[in-house]
Design a protein around this motif. Structure first.
Motif, PDB file in Angstrom:
ATOM      1  N   LEU A   1      -0.265   4.331   7.608  1.00 37.88           N
ATOM      2  CA  LEU A   1      -1.599   3.947   7.113  1.00 37.88           C
ATOM      3  C   LEU A   1      -2.657   4.111   8.203  1.00 37.88           C
ATOM      4  O   LEU A   1      -3.750   4.624   7.950  1.00 37.88           O
ATOM      5  CB  LEU A   1      -1.576   2.495   6.611  1.00 37.88           C
ATOM      6  N   LEU A   2      -2.306   3.696   9.415  1.00 38.38           N
ATOM      7  CA  LEU A   2      -3.291   3.808  10.502  1.00 38.38           C
ATOM      8  C   LEU A   2      -3.638   5.262  10.787  1.00 38.38           C
ATOM      9  O   LEU A   2      -4.754   5.582  11.176  1.00 38.38           O
ATOM     10  CB  LEU A   2      -2.755   3.114  11.766  1.00 38.38           C
ATOM     11  N   ASN A   3      -2.662   6.133  10.577  1.00 40.38           N
ATOM     12  CA  ASN A   3      -2.924   7.554  10.803  1.00 40.38           C
ATOM     13  C   ASN A   3      -3.877   8.153   9.768  1.00 40.38           C
ATOM     14  O   ASN A   3      -4.344   9.275   9.926  1.00 40.38           O
ATOM     15  CB  ASN A   3      -1.615   8.334  10.851  1.00 40.38           C
ATOM     16  N   MET A   4      -4.159   7.413   8.687  1.00 34.86           N
ATOM     17  CA  MET A   4      -5.145   7.884   7.692  1.00 34.86           C
ATOM     18  C   MET A   4      -6.568   7.494   8.097  1.00 34.86           C
ATOM     19  O   MET A   4      -7.530   7.878   7.451  1.00 34.86           O
ATOM     20  CB  MET A   4      -4.847   7.263   6.320  1.00 34.86           C
ATOM     21  N   VAL A   5      -6.673   6.678   9.145  1.00 32.68           N
ATOM     22  CA  VAL A   5      -7.998   6.201   9.584  1.00 32.68           C
ATOM     23  C   VAL A   5      -8.612   7.238  10.525  1.00 32.68           C
ATOM     24  O   VAL A   5      -7.954   7.713  11.444  1.00 32.68           O
ATOM     25  CB  VAL A   5      -7.852   4.829  10.290  1.00 32.68           C
TER      26      VAL A   5
ATOM     27  N   VAL B   1      -0.455   4.881  -1.378  1.00 32.38           N
ATOM     28  CA  VAL B   1      -1.731   5.347  -0.825  1.00 32.38           C
ATOM     29  C   VAL B   1      -1.505   6.587   0.044  1.00 32.38           C
ATOM     30  O   VAL B   1      -0.615   6.597   0.885  1.00 32.38           O
ATOM     31  CB  VAL B   1      -2.378   4.212   0.009  1.00 32.38           C
ATOM     32  N   LYS B   2      -2.290   7.627  -0.227  1.00 29.81           N
ATOM     33  CA  LYS B   2      -2.150   8.868   0.551  1.00 29.81           C
ATOM     34  C   LYS B   2      -3.361   9.096   1.457  1.00 29.81           C
ATOM     35  O   LYS B   2      -3.301   9.860   2.408  1.00 29.81           O
ATOM     36  CB  LYS B   2      -1.991  10.076  -0.392  1.00 29.81           C
ATOM     37  N   GLN B   3      -4.503   8.485   1.076  1.00 30.00           N
ATOM     38  CA  GLN B   3      -5.678   8.609   1.951  1.00 30.00           C
ATOM     39  C   GLN B   3      -6.528   7.362   1.872  1.00 30.00           C
ATOM     40  O   GLN B   3      -6.483   6.621   0.892  1.00 30.00           O
ATOM     41  CB  GLN B   3      -6.481   9.851   1.596  1.00 30.00           C
ATOM     42  N   LEU B   4      -7.288   7.174   2.951  1.00 30.63           N
ATOM     43  CA  LEU B   4      -8.149   5.991   3.024  1.00 30.63           C
ATOM     44  C   LEU B   4      -9.511   6.427   3.542  1.00 30.63           C
ATOM     45  O   LEU B   4      -9.606   7.331   4.379  1.00 30.63           O
ATOM     46  CB  LEU B   4      -7.563   4.966   4.004  1.00 30.63           C
TER      47      LEU B   4
ATOM     48  N   LEU C   1       0.831  -1.218   0.000  1.00 29.45           N
ATOM     49  CA  LEU C   1       0.000   0.000   0.000  1.00 29.45           C
ATOM     50  C   LEU C   1       0.861   1.262   0.000  1.00 29.45           C
ATOM     51  O   LEU C   1       0.579   2.215  -0.718  1.00 29.45           O
ATOM     52  CB  LEU C   1      -0.931   0.012   1.223  1.00 29.45           C
ATOM     53  N   THR C   2       1.928   1.269   0.796  1.00 25.38           N
ATOM     54  CA  THR C   2       2.738   2.492   0.891  1.00 25.38           C
ATOM     55  C   THR C   2       3.756   2.613  -0.249  1.00 25.38           C
ATOM     56  O   THR C   2       3.910   3.686  -0.816  1.00 25.38           O
ATOM     57  CB  THR C   2       3.493   2.567   2.235  1.00 25.38           C
TER      58      THR C   2
END
Lengths: 244, 217, 460
Positions: free
Chosen positions: A158-162, A116-119, A110-111
């Motif tokens: 990634l978790l910080n995009m949640v 991936v920049k946003q989810l 993903l990274t």
């Protein structure tokens, strides 16, 4: 881009939710995903026990299932590391070499590949991140506390995009949980003690969920949490990234 | 054929351990790996003397400053020795020894290299000089002077060092020393210590219970 | 300490007292944390590790050359050089040197090599008394145990236990456990030893080929007290301790103690080049399996080890199983890759006493890939037949199941059915998993079954 989903044997059998979330998440991000039906296992359980010489059949099957894809993605750092380091075949040396370079753990895919920049995900809970050793120290998914080097974390990014997630800080941020494959039964006492200590760190810091990129560590910690009738649960990172 | 085998056998039997070890290493036939370059840009400090002094204090060393040998002598007599005496409950008279002629009058002079080292068993305080110090770890290079055991056997050690001789790091230290020719020398960083009992730090294991450094202007 | 028990069994015993395991774990973690603080302070830390690793790789690749250069220099310095092919020969050389001078009591500072060679036992059998002068080693010696850690020999002992040992052997009052008081008692006791012993044996941290000098590092000053008062100083060293140049000491002395205890340097780093007037200085160069390890391509770089113990402090298994569970003088991760070279059968369990987490390789100041070598030793030991036959049968069955998609599907179904409908057959005391953990809850469907229901198979 055509991606093959590699679902480790125990994930297929015991944690299908983690594999489903991985598949759905990748599809949501516009990736065409296939699941080669004949897949079984990467061979790590034998290899780590000293029986790498018995993994020939496993390797051939793996190559048969996964050759020809652009990428192979799996929700397990440990199995990916094993394939990257040890997949080989005298019959198909090129195909095995190719696969070793195209296999990715989900968060690094993903990274690093999808960038991936946003989810579109929401998970309104306090979450502790378990850094599985093979993902962290083997695949370098995040910086290791032993080294004098700048910090980073692919799962953390990634978790910080949640939305609404709250990540808890741990006292020992990357200590092993003690699963270790057959270690968990061969060295039962130490394995359980390591698991208890890891779980206690998350609980002490108020985690409602323990997540990570490796279901095997989570399975081990879940066994301890449930034995103690704890309200804290384990959840694979794919399930958080895929949550609404 | 048989005699050749016998020869081989006896050769094996009488080959010295030295030859056996060398042969075994040769048989491993390792490919030579080149030496690496020296460590580039090791750490340096804006004020090495300050760093030296901070690190020294952190390991339990007293750091003092003095203009001259006479000033050291005065400070020792008027301030430092009484302090040590009180703190450690030492009984008079103290046995003070020194390898520095400037300490004549305050301390017994050690001038005989043939002195039995055991005779230093009851030395309370030794005053010696160090050649240079290292800021990163507060180590002082103390080459053998007169009696090798002196800086270890004394109960309390005082070392004088020229504050212009405080280097940044160990690479600079070995560059300064070159191959050297001291029969013995030691880096000394702090009083003797141990943490072998439950990791609790205790000063004064087998060597000096205290170390004082006079940084000479 | 002799035991036939293997690591898992010994670790199981250690874990009977959980409070003690917690204490042991936290004490060593504290040392690891100190190490982190110091190393993270040094911007060039990783460069230093790289450099040290390469120097050691170079030295090992030209070991016979550097041994000969060292010998030449040492002889020129007036140091007598001995070579010992194995432990027995090393012990015999020490014994003969002492006998020749009519000495029957010796003081010894820390030397893991002499532990490896079981020197003390050998000398005792030959009527020579040895007193270990490192405080931690003296404590385990009085307790008739092996060191449990190469840098912190009695890290497994609580101060109250040490108090009891001192009460019994050194006459302290019963119940005294203050480290300050105990250390002072040991100081007085060992001063007397230093003053009266005519022979001293020390280990060697680094030997410089270029100058023939030997560097010995201690915090206590015990190596110096012993060596500088004795009329004969014997230094025992493994042949892998050689470094080519004096300037290389700058690299290694920066790494050693920061890695070991989180200090910037040991209190004493003593450079022995020539005997003092009237003294004899000997060095014994010991092989004892090292040249054999050098010839194993997968394991030769374990000889880079500088014995800092950082891999033990960081190892989550070591911290929770204690050094004695490794039943070898050198315990922990590094011991587990060195010991099988000495005796494959006896130490076949050690490479398995690890989760392969890799933290050891990351803290290693000379970048030994310890966890990879643990993995490789496992392969060697299995191939050589040093594993449980039942395990081999199970592994063969597993391999054949996993090599075949149809067998795998069938086994998976069976596995989940067993879990769901007959949990008591699995969740019982014969299953080591279940002792401290619940089994995973079996899902209704495997992923494969769910995916099939989705109707996607055949798309590739």
């Amino acid at each position: 881009m055509e991606v093959a989903l590699f679902v480790p044997c125990y994930v297929d059998q015991f944690y299908p939710g983690a594999a489903r979330a991985t598949l759905e998440l990748l599809e949501k991000l516009g990736v065409k995903v296939s699941y080669p039906e004949g897949q079984t296992c990467c061979g790590q359980p034998m290899a780590n026990s000293g029986y790498e010489h018995l993994t020939g059949g496993c390797n051939e099957n793996f190559i048969k299932c996964f050759q020809g894809y652009d990428y192979i993605v799996s929700p397990s750092g440990s199995c990916v590391l094993h394939v990257k380091d040890h997949l080989h075949s005298d019959k198909a040396p090129e195909a095995s070499n190719e696969i070793r370079h195209r296999v990715f753990e989900l968060t690094e895919f993903l990274t690093d590949i999808l960038k991936v920049k946003q989810l579109d995900a929401r998970f309104p809970h306090r979450v502790g991140v378990h850094q599985s050793c093979h993902g962290q120290r083997g695949l370098m998914l995040s910086q290791m506390s032993e080294l004098t080097a700048s910090p980073f974390s692919k799962p953390g990014m990634l978790l910080n995009m949640v939305r609404d997630i709250e990540l808890v800080e741990l006292d020992r941020k990357d200590e092993c949980c003690g699963f270790g494959g057959t270690f968990c039964v061969a060295e039962e006492a130490v394995s359980v003690k390591m698991g208890k200590d890891r779980v206690a760190d998350h609980l002490r810091n108020g985690a409602e969920f323990i997540t990570g990129a490796d279901m095997s560590c989570l399975m081990h910690m879940e066994g301890i949490l449930r034995r103690n009738k704890s309200a804290t649960k384990v959840i694979h990172i794919a399930e958080i990234l895929n949550s609404k | 054929m048989r005699s050749a085998l016998f020869l081989l056998f006896t050769f094996e039997l009488f080959m010295s351990s030295r030859d056996k070890i060398i042969q075994a290493i040769k048989a491993a036939a390792l490919e030579e790996v080149p030496l690496p370059a020296a460590v580039g840009n090791p750490i340096t400090y804006e004020d090495p003397v300050q760093k030296f002094s901070d690190v020294a204090k952190a390991v339990g060393t007293s750091v003092l400053e003095a203009e001259s040998h006479q000033a050291v002598k005065d400070h020792l007599m008027q301030t430092y020795i009484p302090e040590v005496q009180t703190r450690w409950g030492l009984e008079q008279p103290l046995r003070m020894v020194s390898t520095l002629p400037e300490m004549e009058g305050l301390a017994e002079q050690i001038t005989d290299v043939a002195l039995d080292p055991h005779s230093l068993e009851n030395v309370d305080m030794a005053i010696m000089s160090a050649q240079f110090g290292v800021a990163e770890n507060s180590a002082l290079w103390v080459p053998e002077t007169m009696i090798r055991v002196l800086p270890f056997i004394c109960q309390h050690l005082v070392l004088l060092v020229d504050s212009r001789q405080i280097l940044n790091n160990m690479h600079e230290a070995y560059e300064k020393m070159g191959l050297g020719d001291d029969s013995f020398g030691a880096f000394i960083a702090g009083p003797s210590k141990t943490a072998d009992i439950e990791q609790s730090l205790v000063l004064g294991a087998h060597g000096p219970r205290s170390l004082a450094i006079y940084l000479m202007a | 300490m002799h035991t036939d028990k293997k690591h898992a069994a010994l670790a199981d015993i250690f874990n009977k007292d959980e409070a003690r395991v917690n204490w042991h774990d936290q004490t060593l973690w504290f040392v690891r944390a100190k190490r982190d603080r110091l190393t993270h302070d040094l911007p060039e830390w990783e460069v230093l590790r790289d450099t040290a690793s390469q120097i050691k790789n170079h030295a090992l690749s030209r070991l016979q050359h550097y041994l000969q250069e060292f010998e030449e220099q040492a002889l020129a310095n007036g140091v007598q050089v001995h070579w010992a092919a194995d432990a027995e020969e090393h012990n015999r050389i020490v014994c003969e040197l002492l006998k020749k001078k009519g000495i029957d009591r010796m003081v010894k500072s820390k030397s893991m090599l002499t532990e490896e060679c079981h020197l003390n036992d050998y000398l005792a059998e030959n009527g020579i008394e040895v007193i270990d002068s490192d405080l931690g080693e003296r404590i385990v010696q009085l307790a008739k145990e092996m060191p449990s850690h190469i840098v912190l020999p009695c890290i497994h002992k609580k101060k109250e236990e040490i108090g009891d040992i001192f009460h019994e052997h050194l006459g302290t009052e019963a119940g005294v456990s203050d480290p300050q008081v105990l250390t002072e008692t040991a100081r007085q006791h060992l001063r007397d030893v230093f003053i009266t012993r005519r022979a001293a044996l020390t280990g060697v941290n680094f030997a410089v080929a270029e100058t023939g000098e030997m560097v010995v590092c201690t915090n206590e000053g015990n190596a110096d007290m012993g060596a500088h008062l004795a009329e004969i100083h014997i230094a025992s060293m493994g042949i892998e301790k050689l470094i080519p140049k004096r300037a290389h000491l700058g690299v290694f002395l920066r790494l050693l103690t920061r890695s070991a205890t989180g200090q910037p340097i040991t209190t004493y780093s003593s450079h022995f080049r020539r005997p003092r007037k009237g003294q004899e200085m000997h060095v014994i160069l010991v092989d004892n399996g090292r040249s054999r390890q050098l010839a194993r391509p997968d394991f030769k770089n374990s000889l880079k080890c500088i014995r800092c113990g950082a891999c033990m402090n960081t190892c989550p298994v070591y911290r929770r199983s204690g050094g004695h569970s490794y039943h070898h003088a050198i315990s922990g991760p590094i011991g587990s890759i060195l010991a099988p070279n000495l005796d494959m059968q006896k130490f076949a369990d050690l490479p398995f006493a690890s989760t392969l987490c890799g933290s050891c390789s990351n803290v290693c100041p000379v970048k030994i890939d310890i966890h990879n070598q643990l993995y490789k030793w496992r392969q060697e030991l299995v191939k050589a037949g040093y594993t449980d036959k039942k395990k081999t049968i199970a592994m063969k069955l597993m391999a054949s199941t996993l090599a075949s998609p149809s067998k795998f599907k069938f086994a998976g179904k069976m596995g989940r059915i067993t879990l769901k409908y007959a949990p008591f057959t699995v969740n019982n005391r014969f299953n080591p998993w279940y002792k401290g953990r619940e089994m995973p809850e079996p899902p209704k469907q495997s992923f494969r079954e769910w995916y099939k229901g989705r109707g996607d198979f055949g798309s590739s």
